[in-house]
Design an enzyme around this catalytic site. Structure first.
Site: not given
Ligand code: DGL
Length: 260
Positions: A9-10, A72, A150, A182, A184
Site C-alpha cells: 500500500d502507499s 490500495c 498515517e 480506501c 486507510h
Molecule cells: N490506501 C490507499 C487506498 O486504498 C490510498 C491512500 C493514499 O495514499 O492516498 O486508496
C-alpha cells in the site's frame, strides 16, 4: 521457508487487508511494503502511482513472492492492467465494494468515500457503469484523511471535525450505505460511523483475503507448515512508521527501511 505473500500500500492502510489475510491464512508468511516516502498516492497523478506500483511489484517478485496483493484502491485503479502485463506472479487488486453496496442498499442511494485519485478513476466509473443498476452513487473524495491515519489521528475532535465536512454531501444525499474505498479508512471506521449514524459501511478486505486463499489454492501453493510470519518494510523513516504500525497491527513488529 515457503514463498511469501507480497502485500503493498502507499502506507499503513493496507495493514487492514494484511490483517484479514493473516486471519484467513495464518500459515502464510507475509511481506508488507508501505511506500511511505510517496504517501499519499491519492493526490498524485495516475502515471506516478503506476510507476511506483510497478517498481514495488517487481521488487516483490524479485523477493520471491508467490502472489502480489495491491492493498490500495488508488494503486489498483492506476496500475492493475500494467502490473498483470509486467509480472509473472498472480496480482490481486482492490476495488471499492460498489457491487454489494448497490445490491443490498434498500434505498438505492450509495456513497463512496475514497481518495481523489480513486474518485476520478476510470476504474470506479466502470464499476458504477457495470454494477450501478440505476442506483445513485455519490463519490466523496476525502483528501487528507489517509494522512491523518498515517499520523496516528484515529479518533478525537480534530478527526470528528474533518469527518463532518467529508460526510456532509453524503448526508445531504441521504445515502443508506457507504463504501470505504480506501484501505486507510478502515482504521477510522468508528469515526466514520459516528458521523453517519445508521448508515451501513462496507469495505473489501475480507473479500480480498478470500480471493487470496482461492488464488493460492488454485495454484496449489498454500503454506501448510505451522505459523506464518510478518515482515514489514517502509520506503521512508522506519522510526516514524513503526509507531503507527504498532498501534494498527496490535503486536510489536520491527519495521525495516527498503529503497525501491
Ligand atoms: N490506501 C490507499 C487506498 O486504498 C490510498 C491512500 C493514499 O495514499 O492516498 O486508496
Amino acid at each position: 521457508m515457503t514463498a511469501p505473500v507480497g502485500i503493498f500500500d502507499s502506507g499503513v492502510g493496507g495493514l487492514s487487508v494484511a490483517r484479514e489475510i493473516r486471519r484467513e491464512l495464518p500459515s502464510e508468511h507475509l511481506l508488507y511494503v508501505a511506500d511511505t516516502a510517496y504517501v499519499p498516492y491519492g493526490d498524485r497523478s495516475e502515471d506516478e502511482v503506476r510507476e511506483r506500483t510497478l517498481r514495488i511489484g517487481e521488487w516483490m517478485q524479485g523477493q520471491g513472492a508467490k502472489v502480489f496483493v495491491v492493498a490500495c484502491n488508488t494503486a489498483s485503479g492506476a496500475a492493475l492492467e500494467a502490473l498483470r502485463e509486467r509480472l509473472t506472479i498472480p496480482v490481486i487488486g482492490l476495488e471499492p465494494a460498489i457491487k454489494p453496496a448497490v445490491r443490498d442498499s434498500p434505498s438505492g442511494r450509495v456513497g463512496v468515500m475514497a481518495t481523489t485519485g480513486t474518485c476520478g478513476s476510470a476504474r470506479l466509473q466502470r464499476l458504477v457503469d457495470n454494477y450501478g443498476n440505476g442506483a445513485t452513487v455519490v463519490r466523496q473524495p476525502c483528501p487528507g484523511l489517509a494522512d491523518m491515519v498515517e499520523d496516528g489521528v484515529l479518533a478525537g475532535p480534530e478527526l470528528d471535525a474533518r469527518m463532518a465536512e467529508y460526510v456532509a454531501p453524503l448526508r445531504a444525499a441521504d445515502v443508506d450505505t457507504v463504501v470505504l474505498g480506501c484501505t486507510h479508512y478502515v482504521f477510522v471506521r468508528e469515526a466514520i460511523q459516528k458521523a453517519l449514524p445508521g448508515v451501513k459501511l462496507l469495505d473489501s478486505s475480507t473479500a480480498i483475503a478470500r480471493r487470496t486463499r482461492q488464488i493460492l489454492e488454485e495454484a496449489n501453493s498454500l503454506a501448510s507448515d505451522g505459523p506464518g510470519s510478518v515482515r514489514i518494510f517502509t520506503t521512508a523513516d522506519p522510526a516514524g512508521a513503526e509507531r503507527i504500525v504498532h498501534r494498527l497491527w496490535g503486536e510489536p513488529e520491527a519495521v525495516q527501511r527498503v529503497e525501491i
